[in-house]
Design a protein around this motif. Sequence first.
Motif, short mmCIF file in Angstrom:
data_model
loop_
_atom_site.label_atom_id
_atom_site.label_comp_id
_atom_site.label_asym_id
_atom_site.label_seq_id
_atom_site.Cartn_x
_atom_site.Cartn_y
_atom_site.Cartn_z
N PHE A 156 0.85 -1.20 0.00
CA PHE A 156 0.00 0.00 0.00
C PHE A 156 0.88 1.24 0.00
O PHE A 156 1.62 1.46 0.96
N THR A 157 0.83 2.01 -1.05
CA THR A 157 1.69 3.20 -1.17
C THR A 157 0.88 4.47 -0.95
O THR A 157 -0.23 4.59 -1.48
N GLY A 158 1.42 5.37 -0.16
CA GLY A 158 0.77 6.67 0.03
C GLY A 158 -0.39 6.64 1.00
O GLY A 158 -1.21 7.55 1.00
N HIS A 159 -0.46 5.61 1.82
CA HIS A 159 -1.55 5.51 2.80
C HIS A 159 -1.05 5.82 4.20
O HIS A 159 0.13 5.65 4.51
N ALA A 160 -1.98 6.27 5.05
CA ALA A 160 -1.66 6.50 6.46
C ALA A 160 -1.95 5.20 7.21
O ALA A 160 -3.11 4.85 7.46
#
Length: 222
Positions: A72-76
Amino acid sequence: MSSTLIVLNLKTYLEGTGEGAVKVAQACKEVADNSGIEIGVAPQFCDIYRVASQVDLPVYSQSLDPVGAGSFTGHAFVQSIKDAGAVGTLINHSECRLTLANIDASITTARDAGLKTVVCTNNVATSAAAAALGPDYVAVEPPELIGSGIPVSKADPGVVTGSVDAVKRINPAVQVLCGAGISKGEDLAAALELGSVGVLLASGIVKAADPKAALDDLVSKV
Ligand SMILES: O=C(CO)COP(=O)(O)O
């Protein structure tokens, strides 16, 4: 009796190195210690660690993404948020709206990680829907009053009492906060009179010339 909770959302008001967030958090901590009222702060994701490691007060994330460890890229990511020192998270803020399914998934993700959940809503119907998902808090904030300086507890008391009644009917374990335009002691006192257990607020404190003095005023009538 529920204890009063104030959550100060810093949004993206404070530019710079994150020291501004620490300073506001220190003011919150001082006022919380002097008043006995719980005050939490919700800084930018990147400031959670800095604030939580420098100031002993409850830190909330402004949001999170319902993803686990993996591709998962760019997730918090909830575990990073927790490890950074947060104890809770806002979900579905009016400035960061989610689908109902994602609100549900975010609550589950946060709860599984041991974070408190504050789901923001915009009216009585969405407060009722949020309560059905079982967060710790529902925070009702009419978007038209956000940042207006006109307190929801005076301008639209019905949305607060209506949310309190609806939430109580659907899930009595869920507590209600209210927010939008709150800044003064009389606004917080009115919010509590209406049956909420506290407030979620931002500009009235963060943008004040002296945030500590603004916070002192906020708790002065409780
Ligand atoms: O959005 C809010 C808190 O999350 C409310 O903002 P204001 O206190 O600036 O109206």
